[in-house]
Scaffold this active site. Structure first.
Site, PDB file in Angstrom:
ATOM      1  N   ARG A 209       0.413  -0.934   0.446  1.00  0.00           N
ATOM      2  CA  ARG A 209      -0.117  -0.240  -0.378  1.00  0.00           C
ATOM      3  C   ARG A 209       0.614   1.458  -0.100  1.00  0.00           C
ATOM      4  O   ARG A 209      -0.079   1.813   0.146  1.00  0.00           O
ATOM      5  CB  ARG A 209      -0.693  -0.329   1.161  1.00  0.00           C
ATOM      6  CG  ARG A 209      -1.734  -0.813   0.905  1.00  0.00           C
ATOM      7  CD  ARG A 209      -2.755  -1.307  -0.063  1.00  0.00           C
ATOM      8  NE  ARG A 209      -4.399  -2.136   0.081  1.00  0.00           N
ATOM      9  CZ  ARG A 209      -4.351  -3.128  -0.903  1.00  0.00           C
ATOM     10  NH1 ARG A 209      -4.135  -2.549  -1.971  1.00  0.00           N
ATOM     11  NH2 ARG A 209      -5.658  -3.483  -0.296  1.00  0.00           N
TER      12      ARG A 209
ATOM     13  N   ASN B  74      -0.406  -1.669  -7.611  1.00  0.00           N
ATOM     14  CA  ASN B  74      -1.164  -0.406  -7.704  1.00  0.00           C
ATOM     15  C   ASN B  74      -1.184  -0.001  -6.600  1.00  0.00           C
ATOM     16  O   ASN B  74      -2.496   0.180  -5.507  1.00  0.00           O
ATOM     17  CB  ASN B  74      -2.564  -1.381  -7.619  1.00  0.00           C
ATOM     18  CG  ASN B  74      -3.010  -2.572  -6.234  1.00  0.00           C
ATOM     19  OD1 ASN B  74      -2.068  -3.247  -6.058  1.00  0.00           O
ATOM     20  ND2 ASN B  74      -4.286  -3.003  -6.640  1.00  0.00           N
TER      21      ASN B  74
ATOM     22  N   ASP C  74      -1.490  -6.245 -11.383  1.00  0.00           N
ATOM     23  CA  ASP C  74      -2.826  -7.199 -10.245  1.00  0.00           C
ATOM     24  C   ASP C  74      -3.836  -6.346  -9.618  1.00  0.00           C
ATOM     25  O   ASP C  74      -3.770  -4.880  -9.099  1.00  0.00           O
ATOM     26  CB  ASP C  74      -1.944  -7.807  -9.185  1.00  0.00           C
ATOM     27  CG  ASP C  74      -2.542  -8.747  -8.458  1.00  0.00           C
ATOM     28  OD1 ASP C  74      -3.857  -9.568  -9.007  1.00  0.00           O
ATOM     29  OD2 ASP C  74      -3.003  -8.213  -7.407  1.00  0.00           O
TER      30      ASP C  74
ATOM     31  N   HIS D 201      -3.564 -16.401  -8.429  1.00  0.00           N
ATOM     32  CA  HIS D 201      -4.797 -16.153  -7.762  1.00  0.00           C
ATOM     33  C   HIS D 201      -5.359 -17.067  -7.677  1.00  0.00           C
ATOM     34  O   HIS D 201      -6.804 -17.182  -8.263  1.00  0.00           O
ATOM     35  CB  HIS D 201      -4.981 -15.484  -6.991  1.00  0.00           C
ATOM     36  CG  HIS D 201      -5.965 -14.206  -7.008  1.00  0.00           C
ATOM     37  ND1 HIS D 201      -5.694 -13.849  -8.664  1.00  0.00           N
ATOM     38  CD2 HIS D 201      -5.582 -12.485  -6.757  1.00  0.00           C
ATOM     39  CE1 HIS D 201      -5.924 -12.404  -9.559  1.00  0.00           C
ATOM     40  NE2 HIS D 201      -5.347 -11.377  -8.090  1.00  0.00           N
TER      41      HIS D 201
ATOM     42  N   ASP E  92      -1.650 -12.602  -1.717  1.00  0.00           N
ATOM     43  CA  ASP E  92      -2.656 -11.405  -1.567  1.00  0.00           C
ATOM     44  C   ASP E  92      -2.958 -11.357  -0.895  1.00  0.00           C
ATOM     45  O   ASP E  92      -4.083 -10.692   0.103  1.00  0.00           O
ATOM     46  CB  ASP E  92      -3.769 -12.537  -2.212  1.00  0.00           C
ATOM     47  CG  ASP E  92      -4.707 -11.281  -3.199  1.00  0.00           C
ATOM     48  OD1 ASP E  92      -3.666  -9.992  -2.868  1.00  0.00           O
ATOM     49  OD2 ASP E  92      -5.241 -11.319  -3.639  1.00  0.00           O
TER      50      ASP E  92
HETATM   51 ZN    ZN Z   1      -5.804  -9.841  -8.127  1.00  0.00          ZN
END
Ligand code: ZN
Length: 447
Positions: free
Chosen positions: A77, A107, A167, A247, A320
């Site tokens: 993050r 991300n 992702d 995943h 994840d």
């Molecule tokens: Zn993902």
């Protein structure tokens, strides 16, 4: 999976002044008890070891020694959402979970789509000093899926990026996916795909099936994942490049990956701890802690994922880990964010789902949670055997610890959105060593 060179030496050298550690009576991969001597960042001796002067001694009777775990998929993050997690708190969570290397997904805000951002994340990892942080670079600018990011510049940067992923989003455009696969071949990289055909998941809230019909919520069909995986396996074959599937969540996806591997194509895959244990039944209470993308699936999917991890069709476990602040999860189901934390509980969940069920042994755990993810993620120095001459990245784990309910309030992660809260999980990570330095002792971060 041998036709590439490791990306880089580990992020930092061992501290030459650090005292040696003698670990007494640990069972390496669950085998016979023996000692380990860690000095200068290396496992210098294994077997019966006499303690040098000024060394620390740790009694590891009953504990299993594993190579330090490697996570291919975590959301730390930072930069941008430091209210949910930082590299510092995320790597503390990683160390407490037995991890010594973590891939940080792209991300963030700003997105990790330039050399500048990936170097920033990499440096934050070095400063924290709790696990080696390997930044993942975005495939497309701003994760927008329109044009390729500066993959070469990120690969050449100090962060030496080798894994690229949008992702959170799927690289849905097949021409762009083909170009990304072609591009990363130049530096031995891999494209990690979040497989989700966006046209098939518009407004999707949970797995499409009986449960979504009962609840009257829009379903996320297995075919949306499987269609992209099939397409990308064909593109990996066509380009001769390396594809990693993030995943994996459905039995059909497992069949497609098994087929692609039987062809000798360069395809690898991961499964999360939550998809190995939990099902879409949990959505029935409308508690958004169970909302995740891809969604929790059916018991038949869970069985197929466990079998695929056991037989090697799925290469590895990846967390994840997706921390969210309270307000993002304590909303009504449709408005809540997707994602679950996982770093601090992954090994215990794998013990429950895979080891205690007899599907894999501790050597299998070392392979699926350390050796293979280190190879796929091109992380030098990690995932090596716990043996003399190897890097001193070691996790000491007590599989016989009395099962204890997960209490997110005690976690080092800044966020509390664990789907395992209140669940009694077996086992305990007792200590973690990164380059011969203890990052965790007696289940606590050392600093
Ligand atoms: Zn993902």
């Amino acid at each position: 999976m041998t036709d590439w060179e490791p990306a880089a030496e580990s992020a930092a050298a061992a501290d030459p002044g650090q005292p040696a550690w003698v670990i007494r009576g640990a069972r390496v991969l669950g085998g016979e008890p023996g000692d380990l001597l860690l000095a200068g960042g290396i496992i210098t001796e294994a077997g019966a070891v006499s303690a040098p002067a000024r060394s620390h001694v740790l009694d590891a009777g009953g504990l299993i020694a594993l190579p330090g775990l490697v996570d291919l998929h975590a959301h730390l993050r930072e930069p941008g959402r430091e209210d949910a997690e930082t590299v510092d708190t995320g790597t503390a969570a990683a160390a407490l979970g037995g991890y010594t290397a973590v891939h940080a997904m792209a991300n963030t805000d700003p997105v990790a789509d330039t050399a500048g951002v990936v170097e920033q994340v990499w440096r934050l990892g070095r400063v924290a000093g709790l696990a080696d942080v390997q930044p993942v670079g975005a495939v497309t600018v701003g994760l927008a899926g329109e044009r390729l990011a500066e993959l070469g510049a990120m690969a050449d940067s100090a962060a030496r990026v080798r894994v690229f992923s949008d992702d959170g989003n799927c690289v849905a455009d097949p021409a762009l996916m083909r170009r990304a696969l072609e591009y990363v071949k130049a530096f031995g990289g891999v494209v990690a795909q979040h497989a989700e055909e966006p046209r098939l998941t518009q407004g999707a809230q949970l797995n499409e099936g009986m449960r979504s019909a009962q609840l009257g919520l829009t379903g996320w069909p297995a075919a949306a994942e499987e269609a992209i995986i099939a397409r990308d396996c064909l593109l990996a074959a066509h380009t001769g490049s390396a594809l990693h599937v993030c995943h994996v969540s459905t039995a059909g996806s497992v069949e497609i990956i098994r087929w692609a591997k039987s062809k000798g194509w360069r395809v690898t895959a991961e499964v999360t701890p939550h998809h190995l244990l939990l099902t879409d039944d949990l959505a029935g209470g409308y508690d958004p802690v169970f909302k995740v993308n891809p969604p929790l699936r059916t018991p038949a999917d869970v069985d197929a994922l466990r079998a695929a991890l056991a037989d090697g069709t799925i290469d590895c476990v990846a967390t994840d880990h997706a921390p969210h602040p309270v307000e993002a999860k304590e909303a009504e189901w449709a408005a809540a964010a997707n994602g679950m934390t996982g770093l601090e509980t992954a090994l215990r969940v794998v013990q429950l789902a895979m080891v205690d069920t007899g599907l894999i042994d501790w050597a299998g755990v070392a392979d699926r949670m350390s050796a293979r993810p280190a190879r796929i993620g091109r992380v030098a120095g990690h995932g090596q055997p716990v043996a003399a001459g190897g890097q001193a990245h070691i996790t000491l784990y007590d599989p016989a610890a009395a099962p204890e309910a997960v209490e997110p309030a005690t976690h080092a992660s800044k966020s509390r959105n664990s789907p395992f809260a209140g669940l009694a999980l077996p086992g305990r990570v007792v200590a973690t060593f990164l380059r011969g330095t203890a990052t965790v002792l007696d289940g606590k971060v050392t600093r």
